[in-house]
Write an enzyme that holds these catalytic residues in place. Structure first.
Site, PDB file in Angstrom:
ATOM      1  CD  GLU A  43      -3.073  -0.396   0.063  1.00 50.89           C
ATOM      2  OE1 GLU A  43      -3.257  -0.017  -1.114  1.00 50.89           O
ATOM      3  OE2 GLU A  43      -3.498  -1.468   0.507  1.00 50.89           O
ATOM      4  CB  THR A  45       4.585   0.641  -2.562  1.00 46.29           C
ATOM      5  OG1 THR A  45       3.580  -0.260  -3.049  1.00 46.29           O
ATOM      6  CG2 THR A  45       4.794   0.387  -1.076  1.00 46.29           C
ATOM      7  CG  ASP A  46       0.406   2.919  -6.453  1.00 50.27           C
ATOM      8  OD1 ASP A  46       0.525   3.494  -5.360  1.00 50.27           O
ATOM      9  OD2 ASP A  46      -0.596   3.038  -7.187  1.00 50.27           O
ATOM     10  N   GLY A 134     -16.497   4.672  -2.518  1.00 55.69           N
ATOM     11  CA  GLY A 134     -15.948   5.212  -1.282  1.00 55.69           C
ATOM     12  C   GLY A 134     -15.453   4.176  -0.310  1.00 55.69           C
ATOM     13  CB  ALA A 135     -15.779   0.617  -0.122  1.00 56.86           C
ATOM     14  N   GLY A 136     -12.671   2.207  -0.803  1.00 54.71           N
ATOM     15  CA  GLY A 136     -11.271   1.873  -1.005  1.00 54.71           C
ATOM     16  C   GLY A 136     -11.063   0.653  -1.881  1.00 54.71           C
ATOM     17  CG  LEU A 137     -13.341  -2.209  -1.894  1.00 53.38           C
ATOM     18  CD1 LEU A 137     -14.643  -2.978  -1.712  1.00 53.38           C
ATOM     19  CD2 LEU A 137     -12.158  -3.069  -1.466  1.00 53.38           C
ATOM     20  CB  SER A 138     -10.090   0.356  -7.349  1.00 53.80           C
ATOM     21  OG  SER A 138      -8.900   0.447  -6.615  1.00 53.80           O
ATOM     22  CG  ASP A 188      -6.426   1.839  -7.348  1.00 52.23           C
ATOM     23  OD1 ASP A 188      -5.853   0.972  -6.665  1.00 52.23           O
ATOM     24  OD2 ASP A 188      -6.838   2.919  -6.883  1.00 52.23           O
TER      25      ASP A 188
END
Length: 401
Positions: A43, A45-46, A134-138, A188
């Protein structure tokens, strides 16, 4: 490896096709769908040339399309209330960053990038999907990637191969960075386009090297449980941009374009060359890269249960060094660990969103019960819980009924 999505039609594709008929009175010419993602580890790091390890979710955003003979772009979306919302019509040659805003900006941004590449054909698009927003799931990357595949097909570029998909991911990232104004890395979009079913994608964002690593947790009696805390996040309103600016500044001080070149034994020397305020952020990135490499080695050996400690260490580092967790995410992780998870961590950009937990099947019921009870006791909304199964990447869907 061919990453084309399987021919079955997802619920999102059916909804998009049905909504297109409602709006336009006829069937679309095609439907393209792209998945959200979970990042197993790796996380923040990209955007510094590091390592990431995502896999695609079965949840998808679909774009039903009919192509036009002019440069007009019309966009509608099926909202969560099952009402269709329309964006004002746009002319592709007139698109400029910052207009439109909201959900339509992600579509317009992709069209803007493709225009810069000489592709300006208009289209009528209708969107639908089940990637939680909005759930951090792209969810935004899924929208960008499905839109990109649809508009590319309309401009005569269908069925991209694996290398072309990586290039398209960069275009979609540019749309989000430069048009929408959110400084995300390429994780993502690459996950949405390049993942395959039953695997995690080991991506070196510095070199672009990709490896599909088999990951069938269910076969070993394990579940990757997604814990959507329902604490919504927005990268553009969070500290995400601040973290990226700080990492960019640290890389300039170190004279490097990639923190991926620094391994863990070199960390003391790296930190000594930085001002105090940069050290925790860089410490997270360097140690997180090491955790990705460790997890990849364990997965190659089939030692799935042994990756839990790396997940735990990742969350602790994101909470303490990178400071992007939230009370809801910390609660979810603590509850899952205490109830029997082998490891747990936040996933995504942070400041809300989702966590994941690696849970033995015989402990799943107790973990889920503890999460619901703990959130209730904390007077929080019930978390949304579901298993994450590595799924195929984006592609054109089969004909819809």
């Amino acid at each position: 490896m061919n990453n084309t999505a399987p021919p079955e039609t997802s619920d999102a594709a059916r909804l998009a096709a049905a909504s297109f008929r409602t709006v336009h009175g006829e069937a679309p010419e095609g439907v393209w769908a792209a998945p959200g993602r979970v990042n197993l580890v790796g996380e923040h790091t990209d955007y510094s040339g590091g390592y990431v390890l995502p896999f695609a979710l079965p949840h998808r955003t679909a774009v039903a399309a009919r192509f036009r003979d002019d440069t007009t772009l019309t966009v509608a979306t099926l909202g969560s209330d099952r009402r269709i919302q329309h964006a004002p019509p746009m002319r592709v040659p007139d698109l400029t960053p910052g207009t439109p805003t909201g959900w339509a900006a992600y579509v317009a941004g992709v069209a803007w990038v493709l225009r810069e590449l000489g592709m300006s054909r208009g289209a009528d698009l209708v969107l639908a999907g089940d990637v939680p927003t909005g759930a951090g799931l792209s969810s935004s990357a899924a929208l960008e990637c499905a839109t990109a595949l649809a508009l590319l097909a309309g401009n005569g570029h269908a069925d991209p191969d694996d290398d072309e998909r990586a290039t398209i991911a960069g275009w979609a990232q540019r749309a989000e960075n430069e048009f929408v104004g959110v400084p995300t890395g390429v994780l993502d979009q690459t996950a949405s386009l390049c993942c395959v079913g039953g695997h995690v994608l080991f991506l070196d964002t510095g070199s672009g090297r990709r490896e599909q690593v088999p990951f069938d947790a269910a076969a070993t009696g394990l579940t990757v449980l997604v814990i959507d805390t329902r604490a919504r996040h927005r990268h553009s309103e969070s500290g995400y941009a601040d973290r990226r600016r700080s990492i960019d500044h640290a890389m300039r001080l170190l004279g490097t374009g990639s923190l991926g070149e620094f391994d863990r034994p070199r960390l003391p020397d790296v930190l000594a060359a930085l001002p105090e305020e940069s050290r925790p952020l860089v410490r997270h990135v360097v140690t997180e890269n090491a955790r990705v490499l460790s997890v990849v080695r364990l997965l190659r050996q089939g030692r799935y249960a042994d990756i839990g400690s790396a997940l735990d260490a990742s969350h602790d580092s994101l909470r303490d060094d990178f400071r992007v967790s939230s009370p809801e995410l910390d609660l979810a992780v603590d509850l899952a660990r205490s109830a029997g998870a082998l490891g747990a961590r936040m996933t995504g950009g942070g400041f809300g969103g989702s966590a994941i937990a690696l849970v033995p099947d015989d402990a799943r019921a107790s973990v889920e019960s503890a999460l619901r009870r703990g959130f209730r006791d904390a007077r929080l909304r019930p978390p949304r819980l579901f298993p994450a199964v590595p799924s195929p990447g984006a592609g054109r869907c089969a004909a819809t009924p």
